[in-house]
Design an enzyme around this catalytic site. Structure first.
Site, PDB file in Angstrom:
ATOM      1  CB  SER A 242      73.399  21.963  13.126  1.00 43.41           C
ATOM      2  OG  SER A 242      73.712  20.588  12.958  1.00 43.41           O
ATOM      3  CE  LYS A 243      68.659  22.856  16.605  1.00 47.98           C
ATOM      4  NZ  LYS A 243      67.337  23.436  16.503  1.00 47.98           N
ATOM      5  NE  ARG A 244      70.520  18.341  11.288  1.00 47.27           N
ATOM      6  CZ  ARG A 244      69.838  19.480  11.273  1.00 47.27           C
ATOM      7  NH1 ARG A 244      68.860  19.672  12.133  1.00 47.27           N
ATOM      8  NH2 ARG A 244      70.118  20.421  10.412  1.00 47.27           N
TER       9      ARG A 244
END
Length: 478
Positions: A242-244
């Site tokens: 994910s982006k995170r």
RNA sequence: GCGCCCAUCGUCUAGCGGUCUAGGACGUCGCCCUUUCACGGCGAAAACAGGGGUUCGAGUCCCCUUGGGCGCGCCA
């Protein structure tokens, strides 16, 4: 006989199009194409705080780079807020929803005690049957769905099979926020219904949502679409991509020099298979694709395989086409703009001539540029350390003599050149490799390159001899 | 904590009760080809998470354990 298939890709524009979203879009697109249906695009921009135009542009750009085309106009969810509100009011009027005045503090308490007592349901439905007359003054309520209290809710998922929840574990979700804006749950259901979506293909992080959304469909008396919750893509370490966690947008893959066709092929084989087939043209993908062949377990992203696939696609792309692809990608590649700036007709012709030798040795477009450095370089060309080591005094003498011989070679062809070099090697009592390597060093500044005779032909007589003399030295001087 | 999902080589996967001494691809390691590096060719090592069932027979069906993932917002 059966209704036409309608799928949709519904990203929220709070970031770029990441690889998982790209695959979801691909699957939706393939399924629609495979069934002769349509794929719609809906931008879920109801979160006004986090949605940005830049993200919308990135998503649209990413999709079109990947070659995924949607049908009809792009739909913006926020623009449909009035319709969503209408449905909430309708539900309220029908007694299928109610106003809830619970404060954030109350909600937090409920959550805490539910967790403490091991209960699944977080909201206790305290305003469900309460007399509206008891509503506290000055508090704007939310509208909650009156979800069934007992029994069970099940979906027949095309990928996951039958999935069942006990209704006692599902609470009354919020349909309309206290500021009157619709929530995601409401908006998705209303839009999918209004857009006549028949198949909802999305990441299985939405699996639980399917149950709650089913409640909304039921309350409205609408038919529930078919669901296909596809497994997520994890990073190489198995954690969520994910982006995170540093996942990349598709634009990053473009900047790494991957071809859209290769990325599509890589992505389609992540979770989906068709026997032992690894390589799929777009037509083959469409012909063979079906959600029933999607696996149920998560996949890890493997750059090595993507790279191998990309190499395959580059080798199998016609030279002119690959050159065009390279030129198109130049603005996004590191050092690409520099290359683009010096790319004129003669240089383009040289690159095209060098392409067969170049593409066999490249896994990415970046490799292609790196490999083409000897074509792009100008005299005196830079010589790297390993190449420098090859240019011994003996080699320099050899190069000088060879350069003299090259002045007279006719025609300037692979065959004639090879004949000349072999003859020289023999005269000097050397193996071909002992001559070819210094020659390669002088001509390309490196120890690896396409076939040396191909290099000579691509460079041409004047440039080749010039580079040789730059490094060569006559015996008397040494 | 509660709910749901998942589980075959390092990775992506084939396998849909017997044809599995488990197949393919990437990666890894050899060998061949060879002017370098690639490409290509040939070959090798490498997996059914564990335990119970069901069955004449289980990688394939069921249960449990373990491990992983997702969800649990007036985010989407």
């Amino acid at each position: 006989m059966s209704e036409p298939v309608v799928t949709r890709f519904a990203p929220s524009p709070t970031g770029f199009l990441h690889i998982g979203g790209a695959r979801t879009a691909l699957f939706n697109w393939l399924y629609a194409r495979a069934k002769g249906g349509t794929m719609l695009l809906r931008i879920e921009d109801t979160d006004r705080e986090r949605s940005t135009q830049a993200a919308i542009d990135a998503i649209l750009d990413g999709l079109s780079w990947l070659g995924i085309e949607w049908d009809g106009e792009t739909i913006y969810q926020f623009a449909r807020a009035e319709r969503h509100r209408e449905v909430a009011e309708e539900l309220l009027a029908a007694g299928r929803a109610y106003r809830c005045y619970a404060s954030p503090e109350e909600l937090a308490e409920m959550r805490e005690s539910a967790r403490r007592e091991g209960r699944a349901k977080l909201y206790d439905g305290r305003w469900r049957d309460r007399d509206p007359a008891e509503a506290p003054a000055g508090i704007k309520p939310v509208i909650r769905l009156k979800a069934p209290l007992d029994g069970e809710t099940a979906i027949e998922d095309l990928v996951q099979g039958r999935v069942t929840w006990q209704n006692r574990d599902l609470d009354d979700l919020v349909l309309l926020r206290s500021d009157g804006t619709p929530t995601y749950m409401l908006a998705v259901v209303v839009d999918d219904h209004d857009m006549r979506v028949t198949h909802v293909i999305r990441g299985d992080d939405h699996l639980t949502n399917a149950a709650r959304q089913t409640h909304i469909y039921d309350a409205m008396g609408w038919s529930v679409p078919a669901f296909a919750h596809i497994p997520l893509i994890h990073g190489p370490d198995g954690a969520k991509l994910s982006k995170r966690h540093g996942a990349l947008g598709v634009d990053a893959y473009r900047a790494m020099g991957y071809l859209p066709a290769a990325l599509r092929n890589y992505l389609v084989r992540l979770g989906w298979s068709h026997g032992d087939q690894e390589i799929f043209s777009t037509e083959e993908m469409i012909a063979a694709f079906d959600v029933s062949r999607i696996g149920r377990s998560a996949a890890r992203f493997d750059f090595a395989k993507l790279e191998s696939l990309n190499g395959h696609y580059m080798r199998n792309t016609a030279d002119a086409e690959l050159l065009a692809a390279l030129e198109g990608a130049l603005p996004y590649l590191p050092d690409g703009p520099d290359v683009a700036a010096k790319l004129d007709a003669p240089l383009r012709a040289k690159l095209l001539a060098a392409m067969p030798g170049l593409k066999d040795r490249a896994k990415t477009l970046i490799d292609l540029i790196t490999g083409a450095a000897f074509v792009l370089a100008e005299r005196p060309i830079p010589i790297d350390d390993k190449a420098r080591a090859l240019l011994t005094p003996e080699a320099q003498t050899l190069l000088a003599k060879l350069a003299d011989a090259f002045e007279a070679v006719e025609p300037w062809s692979v065959e004639a050149l090879e004949q000349t070099v072999r003859a020289h090697a023999e005269d000097a009592g050397l193996k071909l490799g002992q001559v070819a390597q210094p020659l390669r060093a002088a001509l390309t500044g490196k120890t690896t390159s396409p076939g040396i005779f191909d290099v000579l032909v691509v460079l041409g007589r004047t440039e080749s001899v010039g580079r040789m003399r730059d490094q060569g030295r006559v015996a008397a001087v040494a």
